[in-house]
Design a protein around this motif. Structure first.
Motif, PDB file in Angstrom:
ATOM      1  N   MET A  34       0.747  -1.511   0.341  1.00 18.09           N
ATOM      2  CA  MET A  34      -0.354   0.071  -0.337  1.00 18.09           C
ATOM      3  C   MET A  34       0.460   1.258   0.082  1.00 18.09           C
ATOM      4  O   MET A  34       1.551   1.411   0.741  1.00 18.09           O
ATOM      5  N   THR A  35       0.397   2.241  -1.066  1.00 16.16           N
ATOM      6  CA  THR A  35       1.363   3.172  -0.740  1.00 16.16           C
ATOM      7  C   THR A  35       1.251   3.795   0.328  1.00 16.16           C
ATOM      8  O   THR A  35      -0.097   4.418   0.960  1.00 16.16           O
ATOM      9  N   GLN A  36       1.563   5.160   0.204  1.00 12.04           N
ATOM     10  CA  GLN A  36       1.171   6.584   1.345  1.00 12.04           C
ATOM     11  C   GLN A  36      -0.039   7.146   0.957  1.00 12.04           C
ATOM     12  O   GLN A  36      -0.654   7.668   1.958  1.00 12.04           O
ATOM     13  N   ALA A  37       0.039   7.622   0.011  1.00 11.69           N
ATOM     14  CA  ALA A  37      -1.340   8.087  -0.609  1.00 11.69           C
ATOM     15  C   ALA A  37      -2.294   7.633  -0.421  1.00 11.69           C
ATOM     16  O   ALA A  37      -3.189   8.200   0.321  1.00 11.69           O
ATOM     17  N   ALA A  38      -2.273   5.980  -0.505  1.00 12.17           N
ATOM     18  CA  ALA A  38      -3.479   5.248  -0.144  1.00 12.17           C
ATOM     19  C   ALA A  38      -3.937   6.145   0.813  1.00 12.17           C
ATOM     20  O   ALA A  38      -5.120   5.152   1.180  1.00 12.17           O
ATOM     21  N   LEU A  39      -2.729   5.447   1.975  1.00  8.99           N
ATOM     22  CA  LEU A  39      -3.703   5.753   3.725  1.00  8.99           C
ATOM     23  C   LEU A  39      -3.799   6.471   3.690  1.00  8.99           C
ATOM     24  O   LEU A  39      -4.507   6.251   4.249  1.00  8.99           O
TER      25      LEU A  39
ATOM     26  N   GLY B  30      -7.946   9.825   6.262  1.00  8.25           N
ATOM     27  CA  GLY B  30      -8.577  11.204   5.474  1.00  8.25           C
ATOM     28  C   GLY B  30      -7.186  12.189   6.005  1.00  8.25           C
ATOM     29  O   GLY B  30      -7.722  13.395   6.453  1.00  8.25           O
ATOM     30  N   VAL B  31      -5.898  12.268   5.410  1.00  8.86           N
ATOM     31  CA  VAL B  31      -5.272  12.965   5.775  1.00  8.86           C
ATOM     32  C   VAL B  31      -4.205  13.118   4.269  1.00  8.86           C
ATOM     33  O   VAL B  31      -4.846  12.372   3.481  1.00  8.86           O
TER      34      VAL B  31
ATOM     35  N   ILE C  85      -5.650   3.758  11.372  1.00 12.50           N
ATOM     36  CA  ILE C  85      -4.893   3.532  10.893  1.00 12.50           C
ATOM     37  C   ILE C  85      -4.839   1.994  11.123  1.00 12.50           C
ATOM     38  O   ILE C  85      -4.795   1.197  10.488  1.00 12.50           O
ATOM     39  N   ALA C  86      -5.301   1.036  12.311  1.00 12.97           N
ATOM     40  CA  ALA C  86      -5.236   0.246  12.952  1.00 12.97           C
ATOM     41  C   ALA C  86      -6.081  -0.194  11.682  1.00 12.97           C
ATOM     42  O   ALA C  86      -6.274  -1.092  11.676  1.00 12.97           O
ATOM     43  N   HIS C  87      -7.685  -0.163  12.107  1.00 12.91           N
ATOM     44  CA  HIS C  87      -9.079  -0.032  11.109  1.00 12.91           C
ATOM     45  C   HIS C  87      -8.531  -0.706   9.973  1.00 12.91           C
ATOM     46  O   HIS C  87      -8.793  -1.544   9.639  1.00 12.91           O
ATOM     47  N   VAL C  88      -7.370   0.191   9.576  1.00 17.32           N
ATOM     48  CA  VAL C  88      -6.798   0.193   7.501  1.00 17.32           C
ATOM     49  C   VAL C  88      -6.445  -1.468   7.779  1.00 17.32           C
ATOM     50  O   VAL C  88      -7.002  -2.312   6.589  1.00 17.32           O
TER      51      VAL C  88
END
Length: 77
Positions: free
Chosen positions: A21-26, A31-32, A55-58
């Protein structure tokens, strides 16, 4: 100069464990901005409790599997 946080994290490792996963996707999923994810990963910024849970939920893991804080006896405060 911003003082680095003592909170450490496994976000980078978790991103790669979840299909690279990319930083952009995360960032989009929580929502940041990507810059915020970069700062959190590098320990320059501690997320709010709500953001930490997002973040943990993702990643489908517990909060303490993402973020760690040293025990009081481990080094200077």
């Amino acid at each position: 100069m911003v003082k680095p946080t003592r909170v450490t994290n496994r976000i980078r490792a978790l991103r790669f464990e979840h299909g690279e996963m990319t930083q952009a996707a995360l960032a989009e999923r929580i929502g940041v901005t990507r810059q915020t994810v970069i700062a959190i990963e590098q320990g320059r910024y501690s997320p709010s409790l709500e953001m930490a849970f997002r973040i943990a939920h993702v990643f489908g893991v517990r909060l303490d599997e993402v973020f760690q804080y040293p025990d009081p006896g481990e080094g200077p405060a």
